[in-house]
Write an enzyme that holds these catalytic residues in place. Structure first.
Site, PDB file in Angstrom:
ATOM      1  N   GLU A 185       0.786  -1.149   0.053  1.00  0.00           N
ATOM      2  CA  GLU A 185       0.117  -0.172  -0.088  1.00  0.00           C
ATOM      3  C   GLU A 185       0.784   1.330  -0.059  1.00  0.00           C
ATOM      4  O   GLU A 185       1.869   1.323   0.764  1.00  0.00           O
ATOM      5  CB  GLU A 185      -0.919  -0.063   1.271  1.00  0.00           C
ATOM      6  CG  GLU A 185      -1.769   1.160   1.215  1.00  0.00           C
ATOM      7  CD  GLU A 185      -2.654   1.478   2.575  1.00  0.00           C
ATOM      8  OE1 GLU A 185      -2.768   0.650   3.160  1.00  0.00           O
ATOM      9  OE2 GLU A 185      -3.139   2.631   2.588  1.00  0.00           O
ATOM     10  N   ASP A 251       9.826   5.595  15.241  1.00  0.00           N
ATOM     11  CA  ASP A 251       9.635   7.128  15.304  1.00  0.00           C
ATOM     12  C   ASP A 251      10.300   7.807  16.236  1.00  0.00           C
ATOM     13  O   ASP A 251       9.916   7.375  17.597  1.00  0.00           O
ATOM     14  CB  ASP A 251       8.328   7.204  14.796  1.00  0.00           C
ATOM     15  CG  ASP A 251       8.161   8.912  14.304  1.00  0.00           C
ATOM     16  OD1 ASP A 251       9.051   9.572  14.438  1.00  0.00           O
ATOM     17  OD2 ASP A 251       6.949   9.311  14.659  1.00  0.00           O
ATOM     18  N   ASP A 253      10.933  11.725  17.705  1.00  0.00           N
ATOM     19  CA  ASP A 253      10.745  12.968  17.350  1.00  0.00           C
ATOM     20  C   ASP A 253      11.158  13.945  18.525  1.00  0.00           C
ATOM     21  O   ASP A 253      10.881  13.846  19.803  1.00  0.00           O
ATOM     22  CB  ASP A 253       9.009  13.249  17.120  1.00  0.00           C
ATOM     23  CG  ASP A 253       8.548  14.404  16.544  1.00  0.00           C
ATOM     24  OD1 ASP A 253       8.250  14.387  15.394  1.00  0.00           O
ATOM     25  OD2 ASP A 253       9.028  15.566  16.992  1.00  0.00           O
ATOM     26  N   CYS A 264      15.511  24.678  22.079  1.00  0.00           N
ATOM     27  CA  CYS A 264      14.545  25.151  21.197  1.00  0.00           C
ATOM     28  C   CYS A 264      13.114  24.391  21.610  1.00  0.00           C
ATOM     29  O   CYS A 264      13.331  23.750  22.487  1.00  0.00           O
ATOM     30  CB  CYS A 264      14.688  24.421  19.921  1.00  0.00           C
ATOM     31  SG  CYS A 264      16.250  24.738  18.998  1.00  0.00           S
ATOM     32  N   GLY A 303      12.862  14.994   8.008  1.00  0.00           N
ATOM     33  CA  GLY A 303      12.742  16.164   7.133  1.00  0.00           C
ATOM     34  C   GLY A 303      12.601  17.325   8.152  1.00  0.00           C
ATOM     35  O   GLY A 303      12.760  18.458   7.564  1.00  0.00           O
ATOM     36  N   ARG A 305      12.241  17.450  12.362  1.00  0.00           N
ATOM     37  CA  ARG A 305      12.745  17.339  13.734  1.00  0.00           C
ATOM     38  C   ARG A 305      12.773  15.715  14.397  1.00  0.00           C
ATOM     39  O   ARG A 305      12.866  15.668  15.629  1.00  0.00           O
ATOM     40  CB  ARG A 305      11.984  18.128  14.687  1.00  0.00           C
ATOM     41  CG  ARG A 305      10.453  17.669  14.660  1.00  0.00           C
ATOM     42  CD  ARG A 305       9.580  18.672  15.164  1.00  0.00           C
ATOM     43  NE  ARG A 305       8.163  17.934  14.761  1.00  0.00           N
ATOM     44  CZ  ARG A 305       7.166  18.497  14.816  1.00  0.00           C
ATOM     45  NH1 ARG A 305       7.048  19.845  15.102  1.00  0.00           N
ATOM     46  NH2 ARG A 305       6.055  17.979  14.713  1.00  0.00           N
ATOM     47  N   HIS A 308      13.156   8.235  11.562  1.00  0.00           N
ATOM     48  CA  HIS A 308      12.522   7.005  11.642  1.00  0.00           C
ATOM     49  C   HIS A 308      13.535   5.863  11.329  1.00  0.00           C
ATOM     50  O   HIS A 308      14.324   6.037  10.617  1.00  0.00           O
ATOM     51  CB  HIS A 308      11.586   7.008  10.190  1.00  0.00           C
ATOM     52  CG  HIS A 308      10.446   8.212  10.262  1.00  0.00           C
ATOM     53  ND1 HIS A 308      10.031   8.543   9.110  1.00  0.00           N
ATOM     54  CD2 HIS A 308       9.994   8.559  11.255  1.00  0.00           C
ATOM     55  CE1 HIS A 308       9.124   9.577   9.550  1.00  0.00           C
ATOM     56  NE2 HIS A 308       9.131   9.407  10.766  1.00  0.00           N
ATOM     57  N   ASP A 453       7.954   7.391  19.513  1.00  0.00           N
ATOM     58  CA  ASP A 453       6.506   7.392  19.414  1.00  0.00           C
ATOM     59  C   ASP A 453       5.957   5.703  19.025  1.00  0.00           C
ATOM     60  O   ASP A 453       6.099   5.731  17.821  1.00  0.00           O
ATOM     61  CB  ASP A 453       6.179   8.260  18.269  1.00  0.00           C
ATOM     62  CG  ASP A 453       4.692   8.217  17.946  1.00  0.00           C
ATOM     63  OD1 ASP A 453       3.980   7.525  18.583  1.00  0.00           O
ATOM     64  OD2 ASP A 453       4.334   9.051  17.014  1.00  0.00           O
ATOM     65  N   LEU A 463       0.998   3.351   8.539  1.00  0.00           N
ATOM     66  CA  LEU A 463       1.936   3.917   7.423  1.00  0.00           C
ATOM     67  C   LEU A 463       2.882   4.898   7.840  1.00  0.00           C
ATOM     68  O   LEU A 463       2.786   5.593   8.982  1.00  0.00           O
ATOM     69  CB  LEU A 463       0.801   4.470   6.706  1.00  0.00           C
ATOM     70  CG  LEU A 463      -0.126   3.699   5.996  1.00  0.00           C
ATOM     71  CD1 LEU A 463      -1.411   4.174   6.113  1.00  0.00           C
ATOM     72  CD2 LEU A 463       0.171   3.733   4.368  1.00  0.00           C
ATOM     73  N   LYS A 465       5.888   7.722   6.378  1.00  0.00           N
ATOM     74  CA  LYS A 465       6.398   8.486   5.247  1.00  0.00           C
ATOM     75  C   LYS A 465       7.579   7.969   4.494  1.00  0.00           C
ATOM     76  O   LYS A 465       8.320   7.445   5.190  1.00  0.00           O
ATOM     77  CB  LYS A 465       6.805   9.823   5.699  1.00  0.00           C
ATOM     78  CG  LYS A 465       7.249  10.957   4.764  1.00  0.00           C
ATOM     79  CD  LYS A 465       6.956  12.454   5.286  1.00  0.00           C
ATOM     80  CE  LYS A 465       8.038  12.543   6.487  1.00  0.00           C
ATOM     81  NZ  LYS A 465       8.426  13.863   6.754  1.00  0.00           N
TER      82      LYS A 465
END
Ligand code: ZN
Length: 573
Positions: A185, A251, A253, A264, A303, A305, A308, A453, A463, A465
């Site tokens: 998929e 993941d 983050d 930050c 892309g 912060r 993966h 995560d 799914l 990215k």
């Protein structure tokens, strides 16, 4: 990141059985939350993973370690709910399509025919109208004015730079098309935020064509299903369509570190706080290799912060949800978020995974936390540290508080050292050095241990990215990170943006012909990505894919040999 408590409305709807006219698919976006809840228990695959049982009885276990006790409801997190880019949350699910009834003549027409892989292109078949040189003929200034999500910028990127062939080989595990790719998929997030799920393609070229036609702002990769995802609605019963395999994904983050990073917050990152990702990658990568025996682990910059992980070994891809949850639970020690209180409270003796992780993390704690983040400098901040010391050592806590009152703004490095020096002078009769040491270890882990995560890792049908897509906010390409050679030096802010890459193609000049040299050699075809700073990343990806395909072929040959040999060899044992 805690998973969402309340699933979106349409989530529980079972797979619609009605066949919907494929031609309408780009007009009517799939529901973001279409869920295959009926199909979530894959058959118990023969998983070649000796550790998988050990995993179930996993390690650590303090109060925050909840993999086994957590009730897994069937209606938990929809696949896309917690992917890192927030746009998804706003892409409103379209209203559910009316049941149109199954058209018999369409039941089988997509089965194996390449032509029918274009169901949506019949209506709007058009190759990109722009010339490939459209952008490169513009000045640098003009290119910089283009947003990364500008359709023309994206078109140039997908047309000239995206590594389609390697992406295909990566997911297909072979140079010739198989169901590993064909039944996989893909999900597109379109420019209008509509979310198109269950797309599938037999070849990389068909995927490429559809991406160029639809110009999604990004696309995601889901599992390989038992049947072609485009046929799911034509299947008589829903159990005939279920996810079979997918890479095991992780993941990480930086927003989950907001309570401990001082440099930050939110979507902002810098080289200082990126070190949290660096140390997380080290710990997770090491555990996956040493404790689970996985070899083909690819880390990808998300892309903006985070990062993966894609664990691509065949044995990882075949894991069912239960085993994924077990591995996720093994690695999860700490949950992100700003909730107050002690986040780490580990049972002693520490599990070997944690002893090893502490060893990796100690150095980072000194330089990247105490020195770089200085998390306890102010009076307010230092209270956070004091609250993490053993509750039965009130004397120590008040002695420290007094000491620090006389030197405001004392840096965290010194405050950390003060704990031991003040403890040594403690006159308390039954001072518990062991509980202090344990508390200090817990603090080190709280400030350094990976914050995953975990929802991303738990489900076969989650799914994620795709590598090499462009983050629409930053314009940065989601490049793989060479963990063996380039993890420490990886600079997320130095990752090329799509605009800078397009400029690099334009600025590229043929290597000068040596005097008397042979011009023909220089005329060798140079593809566009080789002209840009994407080159190193794509070459790394290619070598990763080649390694994976090689192992895959060996597994296949071995199995075939065993089948042919009638088990003769194994009789010897
Ligand atoms: Zn920062």
């Amino acid at each position: 990141m805690p998973h969402s408590e309340s699933p979106p409305e349409s989530e529980n709807s079972p797979i619609p059985m009605a066949n919907v006219d494929q031609e309408q698919e780009d007009a009517v976006a799939e529901s973001t939350t279409a869920q295959v809840s009926e199909a979530q228990q894959p058959a118990d695959e023969d998983v070649d993973m000796t550790d998988s049982n050990a995993v179930l009885s996993a390690p650590t276990n303090g109060t925050t370690h909840t993999s086994e006790s957590k009730a897994e409801s069937q209606t938990e997190t929809p696949n896309n709910q917690d992917t890192p880019v927030p746009e998804t949350a706003t892409s409103a699910p379209s209203e559910s399509k009316p049941a149109t009834g199954v058209k018999l003549e369409e039941l089988f027409d997509e089965m194996d025919s390449d032509d029918d892989e274009f169901p949506t292109t019949k209506a709007a078949k058009r190759e990109p109208a722009s010339s490939p040189d459209l952008l490169s003929s513009q000045s640098d200034m003009e290119i910089d004015l283009h947003e990364a999500s500008d359709p023309e910028v994206m078109r140039t990127f997908y047309q000239r730079l995206f590594p389609w062939r390697y992406l295909f080989q990566w997911l297909n595990h072979s140079p010739t098309p198989t169901n590993d790719f064909g039944h996989r998929e893909f999900a597109f997030t379109l420019q209008n935020d509509a979310y198109l799920r269950y797309q599938s393609f037999t070849t990389s070229d068909l995927l490429r064509k559809d991406v160029l036609r639809l110009m999604p702002s990004r696309f995601e990769i889901g599992p390989v299903y038992t049947a072609n995802p485009r046929d799911r609605k034509t299947l008589r019963n829903s159990s005939a369509f279920r996810p079979l395999s997918k890479e095991l994904c992780f993941d990480i983050d930086l927003t989950d570190y907001d309570d401990i990073r001082t440099c930050c917050d939110k979507a902002n990152i810098c080289q200082k706080c990126w070190q949290f990702i660096t140390m997380a990658i080290k710990v997770v990568d090491t555990a996956l290799r040493e404790d689970f025996g996985f070899k083909h682990i690819m880390w990808v910059y998300s892309g903006r912060r985070g990062a993966h992980a894609w664990v691509c070994d065949k044995s990882a891809r075949a894991l069912d949800d239960q085993k994924r949850r077990a591995i996720a639970g093994y690695l999860e020690v700490i949950r992100g978020g700003a909730q107050s209180g002690k986040k780490v409270n580990l049972r002693r003796p520490l599990h070997p995974h944690l002893v090893r992780s502490l060893d990796i993390l100690k150095q980072h704690f000194q330089s990247d936390v105490l020195e770089a983040q200085d998390p306890w400098r102010t009076e307010d901040q230092q209270e956070k540290l004091l609250a993490l010391l053993p509750s039965d050592q009130k004397q120590l806590v008040s002695a420290l508080r007094n000491k620090w009152a006389s030197s405001p703004d004392r840096p965290s490095t010194l405050k950390w050292a003060d704990i031991d020096s003040v403890a040594k002078t403690s006159t308390a009769k039954n001072f518990d050095t062991k509980s202090l040491l344990d508390a200090k270890q817990d603090i080190v882990l709280e400030y350094t241990y990976p914050r995953l995560d975990i929802e991303v890792s738990k489900k076969l049908n989650h799914l994620l990215k795709s590598p090499f897509v462009v983050h629409p906010g930053t314009g940065r390409v989601c490049v793989p990170i060479d963990v063996k050679r380039g993890l420490e030096s990886f600079d997320p802010l130095g990752v090329p943006t799509v605009q800078s890459l397009i400029r690099e193609i334009d600025e590229w000049k043929k290597p000068e012909t040596k005097e008397g040299g042979q011009e023909q050699e220089v005329e060798k075809h140079v593809v566009d990505w080789e002209k840009t700073s994407l080159k190193g990343y794509i070459e790394f990806f290619r070598s990763f894919v080649i390694g994976l395909m090689k192992d895959e072929r060996e597994i296949k040959v071995k199995r075939e040999r065993e089948e042919e040999g009638g088990g003769g060899e194994s009789m010897e044992f």
